[in-house]
Design a protein around this motif. Structure first.
Motif, PDB file in Angstrom:
ATOM      1  N   PRO A   1     -11.784 -55.951  -1.885  1.00 21.62           N
ATOM      2  CA  PRO A   1     -10.404 -56.419  -1.924  1.00 21.62           C
ATOM      3  C   PRO A   1      -9.489 -55.246  -2.310  1.00 21.62           C
ATOM      4  CG  PRO A   1     -11.588 -57.197  -3.847  1.00 21.62           C
ATOM      5  CD  PRO A   1     -12.569 -56.478  -2.997  1.00 21.62           C
ATOM      6  N   PHE A   2      -8.277 -55.227  -1.731  1.00 25.56           N
ATOM      7  CA  PHE A   2      -7.353 -54.124  -2.015  1.00 25.56           C
ATOM      8  C   PHE A   2      -5.911 -54.607  -1.950  1.00 25.56           C
ATOM      9  CE2 PHE A   2      -8.022 -54.064   2.559  1.00 25.56           C
ATOM     10  CZ  PHE A   2      -6.737 -53.948   3.059  1.00 25.56           C
ATOM     11  N   ALA A   3      -5.022 -53.803  -2.531  1.00 27.20           N
ATOM     12  CA  ALA A   3      -3.576 -54.031  -2.462  1.00 27.20           C
ATOM     13  C   ALA A   3      -2.922 -52.679  -2.183  1.00 27.20           C
ATOM     14  CB  ALA A   3      -3.052 -54.613  -3.759  1.00 27.20           C
ATOM     15  N   ASN A   4      -1.887 -52.695  -1.353  1.00 27.10           N
ATOM     16  CA  ASN A   4      -1.155 -51.478  -0.996  1.00 27.10           C
ATOM     17  C   ASN A   4       0.338 -51.714  -1.104  1.00 27.10           C
ATOM     18  OD1 ASN A   4      -3.492 -50.088  -0.182  1.00 27.10           O
ATOM     19  ND2 ASN A   4      -3.328 -50.900   1.884  1.00 27.10           N
ATOM     20  N   PHE A   5       1.057 -50.669  -1.450  1.00 32.54           N
ATOM     21  CA  PHE A   5       2.515 -50.654  -1.344  1.00 32.54           C
ATOM     22  C   PHE A   5       2.866 -49.605  -0.304  1.00 32.54           C
ATOM     23  CE2 PHE A   5       6.555 -48.617  -2.379  1.00 32.54           C
ATOM     24  CZ  PHE A   5       7.402 -49.705  -2.210  1.00 32.54           C
ATOM     25  N   SER A   6       3.650 -49.994   0.694  1.00 30.69           N
ATOM     26  CA  SER A   6       4.044 -49.080   1.766  1.00 30.69           C
ATOM     27  C   SER A   6       5.557 -48.925   1.774  1.00 30.69           C
ATOM     28  CB  SER A   6       3.621 -49.629   3.131  1.00 30.69           C
ATOM     29  OG  SER A   6       2.244 -49.839   3.171  1.00 30.69           O
ATOM     30  N   TYR A   7       6.004 -47.724   2.093  1.00 29.54           N
ATOM     31  CA  TYR A   7       7.427 -47.438   2.209  1.00 29.54           C
ATOM     32  C   TYR A   7       7.627 -46.478   3.369  1.00 29.54           C
ATOM     33  CZ  TYR A   7      12.116 -45.809   1.197  1.00 29.54           C
ATOM     34  OH  TYR A   7      13.445 -45.511   1.298  1.00 29.54           O
ATOM     35  N   GLY A   8       8.665 -46.705   4.132  1.00 31.98           N
ATOM     36  CA  GLY A   8       8.956 -45.803   5.239  1.00 31.98           C
ATOM     37  C   GLY A   8      10.432 -45.780   5.565  1.00 31.98           C
ATOM     38  N   GLU A   9      10.860 -44.685   6.151  1.00 32.80           N
ATOM     39  CA  GLU A   9      12.232 -44.545   6.633  1.00 32.80           C
ATOM     40  C   GLU A   9      12.197 -43.972   8.039  1.00 32.80           C
ATOM     41  OE1 GLU A   9      14.744 -42.218   4.131  1.00 32.80           O
ATOM     42  OE2 GLU A   9      14.513 -43.558   2.430  1.00 32.80           O
ATOM     43  N   ALA A  10      12.976 -44.563   8.917  1.00 39.64           N
ATOM     44  CA  ALA A  10      13.159 -44.049  10.273  1.00 39.64           C
ATOM     45  C   ALA A  10      14.662 -44.049  10.518  1.00 39.64           C
ATOM     46  CB  ALA A  10      12.432 -44.896  11.304  1.00 39.64           C
ATOM     47  N   GLU A  11      15.259 -42.894  10.315  1.00 41.72           N
ATOM     48  CA  GLU A  11      16.713 -42.721  10.385  1.00 41.72           C
ATOM     49  C   GLU A  11      17.396 -43.702   9.435  1.00 41.72           C
ATOM     50  OE1 GLU A  11      18.041 -42.410  14.463  1.00 41.72           O
ATOM     51  OE2 GLU A  11      16.301 -41.175  14.948  1.00 41.72           O
ATOM     52  N   ASP A  12      18.152 -44.686   9.942  1.00 42.41           N
ATOM     53  CA  ASP A  12      18.876 -45.597   9.048  1.00 42.41           C
ATOM     54  C   ASP A  12      18.063 -46.840   8.667  1.00 42.41           C
ATOM     55  OD1 ASP A  12      18.985 -46.472  11.685  1.00 42.41           O
ATOM     56  OD2 ASP A  12      20.882 -47.511  11.408  1.00 42.41           O
ATOM     57  N   LEU A  13      16.842 -46.969   9.132  1.00 37.55           N
ATOM     58  CA  LEU A  13      15.997 -48.123   8.810  1.00 37.55           C
ATOM     59  C   LEU A  13      15.065 -47.787   7.663  1.00 37.55           C
ATOM     60  CD1 LEU A  13      14.926 -49.218  12.383  1.00 37.55           C
ATOM     61  CD2 LEU A  13      16.711 -50.218  10.973  1.00 37.55           C
ATOM     62  N   LYS A  14      14.895 -48.745   6.741  1.00 41.57           N
ATOM     63  CA  LYS A  14      13.966 -48.583   5.638  1.00 41.57           C
ATOM     64  C   LYS A  14      12.972 -49.736   5.655  1.00 41.57           C
ATOM     65  CE  LYS A  14      16.885 -46.090   2.360  1.00 41.57           C
ATOM     66  NZ  LYS A  14      17.684 -45.381   3.182  1.00 41.57           N
ATOM     67  N   TYR A  15      11.738 -49.452   5.281  1.00 41.02           N
ATOM     68  CA  TYR A  15      10.664 -50.438   5.309  1.00 41.02           C
ATOM     69  C   TYR A  15       9.937 -50.402   3.978  1.00 41.02           C
ATOM     70  CZ  TYR A  15       6.006 -52.215   6.430  1.00 41.02           C
ATOM     71  OH  TYR A  15       4.822 -52.907   6.418  1.00 41.02           O
ATOM     72  N   LYS A  16       9.740 -51.582   3.377  1.00 42.13           N
ATOM     73  CA  LYS A  16       8.947 -51.718   2.156  1.00 42.13           C
ATOM     74  C   LYS A  16       8.054 -52.934   2.319  1.00 42.13           C
ATOM     75  CE  LYS A  16      12.717 -50.357  -0.836  1.00 42.13           C
ATOM     76  NZ  LYS A  16      13.556 -50.774  -1.948  1.00 42.13           N
ATOM     77  N   ALA A  17       6.796 -52.802   1.891  1.00 44.50           N
ATOM     78  CA  ALA A  17       5.882 -53.944   2.005  1.00 44.50           C
ATOM     79  C   ALA A  17       4.764 -53.829   0.976  1.00 44.50           C
ATOM     80  CB  ALA A  17       5.280 -54.012   3.404  1.00 44.50           C
ATOM     81  N   ILE A  18       4.315 -54.964   0.505  1.00 42.75           N
ATOM     82  CA  ILE A  18       3.113 -55.055  -0.309  1.00 42.75           C
ATOM     83  C   ILE A  18       2.113 -55.844   0.526  1.00 42.75           C
ATOM     84  CG2 ILE A  18       2.082 -55.997  -2.400  1.00 42.75           C
ATOM     85  CD1 ILE A  18       4.799 -55.595  -3.752  1.00 42.75           C
ATOM     86  N   THR A  19       0.929 -55.269   0.703  1.00 39.90           N
ATOM     87  CA  THR A  19      -0.093 -55.939   1.504  1.00 39.90           C
ATOM     88  C   THR A  19      -1.361 -56.106   0.674  1.00 39.90           C
ATOM     89  OG1 THR A  19      -0.829 -53.829   2.424  1.00 39.90           O
ATOM     90  CG2 THR A  19       0.739 -55.075   3.719  1.00 39.90           C
ATOM     91  N   PHE A  20      -2.039 -57.191   0.951  1.00 42.12           N
ATOM     92  CA  PHE A  20      -3.331 -57.492   0.324  1.00 42.12           C
ATOM     93  C   PHE A  20      -4.343 -57.667   1.439  1.00 42.12           C
ATOM     94  CE2 PHE A  20      -0.044 -59.101  -2.470  1.00 42.12           C
ATOM     95  CZ  PHE A  20      -0.402 -58.545  -3.688  1.00 42.12           C
ATOM     96  N   GLY A  21      -5.555 -57.233   1.197  1.00 39.18           N
ATOM     97  CA  GLY A  21      -6.562 -57.356   2.235  1.00 39.18           C
ATOM     98  C   GLY A  21      -7.966 -57.364   1.666  1.00 39.18           C
ATOM     99  N   LEU A  22      -8.896 -57.532   2.569  1.00 40.65           N
ATOM    100  CA  LEU A  22     -10.310 -57.541   2.230  1.00 40.65           C
ATOM    101  C   LEU A  22     -11.038 -56.701   3.263  1.00 40.65           C
ATOM    102  CD1 LEU A  22     -12.443 -58.773   0.325  1.00 40.65           C
ATOM    103  CD2 LEU A  22     -12.697 -60.606   1.980  1.00 40.65           C
ATOM    104  N   GLY A  23     -11.701 -55.663   2.792  1.00 36.48           N
ATOM    105  CA  GLY A  23     -12.437 -54.780   3.692  1.00 36.48           C
ATOM    106  C   GLY A  23     -13.934 -54.952   3.515  1.00 36.48           C
ATOM    107  N   VAL A  24     -14.667 -54.533   4.526  1.00 42.56           N
ATOM    108  CA  VAL A  24     -16.124 -54.513   4.461  1.00 42.56           C
ATOM    109  C   VAL A  24     -16.526 -53.053   4.677  1.00 42.56           C
ATOM    110  CG1 VAL A  24     -18.268 -55.310   5.485  1.00 42.56           C
ATOM    111  CG2 VAL A  24     -16.311 -56.853   5.345  1.00 42.56           C
ATOM    112  N   THR A  25     -17.321 -52.528   3.748  1.00 40.62           N
ATOM    113  CA  THR A  25     -17.722 -51.129   3.779  1.00 40.62           C
ATOM    114  C   THR A  25     -19.233 -51.041   3.944  1.00 40.62           C
ATOM    115  OG1 THR A  25     -15.915 -50.608   2.272  1.00 40.62           O
ATOM    116  CG2 THR A  25     -17.604 -48.950   2.515  1.00 40.62           C
ATOM    117  N   PHE A  26     -19.660 -50.089   4.756  1.00 45.10           N
ATOM    118  CA  PHE A  26     -21.082 -49.813   4.952  1.00 45.10           C
ATOM    119  C   PHE A  26     -21.337 -48.395   4.445  1.00 45.10           C
ATOM    120  CE2 PHE A  26     -19.646 -52.762   8.194  1.00 45.10           C
ATOM    121  CZ  PHE A  26     -20.512 -53.816   8.003  1.00 45.10           C
ATOM    122  N   PRO A  27     -21.561 -48.243   3.126  1.00 45.53           N
ATOM    123  CA  PRO A  27     -21.705 -46.888   2.548  1.00 45.53           C
ATOM    124  C   PRO A  27     -22.940 -46.151   3.044  1.00 45.53           C
ATOM    125  CG  PRO A  27     -21.985 -48.580   0.854  1.00 45.53           C
ATOM    126  CD  PRO A  27     -21.698 -49.276   2.146  1.00 45.53           C
TER     127      PRO A  27
END
Length: 85
Positions: free
Chosen positions: A59-85
């Motif tokens: 399980p994981f949580a991320n905070f993302s931020y981005g800017e493309a000229e005059d547009l701004k993006y912010k998001a918090i995402t939660f997810g579940l990954g499967v890893t094969f180490p």
């Protein structure tokens, strides 16, 4: 690019950080396409729960931020990954 860091691998806890190029395309209702460019970043963390020696559920949580000229993006995402180490 995203780097995933394990402060203590035995614990399963991880942090991640990354950044990169943002390219936003939009087609409006009249068929006009606009394009905006910029940058973005992500920070987050999670935990690897090992089910056995070959599979971990993460399980994981991320905070993302981005800017493309005059547009701004912010998001918090939660997810579940499967890893094969």
């Amino acid at each position: 690019f995203i780097s995933q860091l394990y402060p203590k691998k035995e614990s399963g806890l991880f942090a991640k950080v990354g950044g990169g190029y943002v390219d936003k395309w939009h087609n409006n209702q009249y068929g006009k396409t606009t394009r905006k460019e910029g940058w973005g970043l992500v920070v987050g963390g999670g935990y690897d729960f090992y089910l056995n020696d070959k599979v971990a559920v993460s399980p994981f949580a991320n905070f993302s931020y981005g800017e493309a000229e005059d547009l701004k993006y912010k998001a918090i995402t939660f997810g579940l990954g499967v890893t094969f180490p």
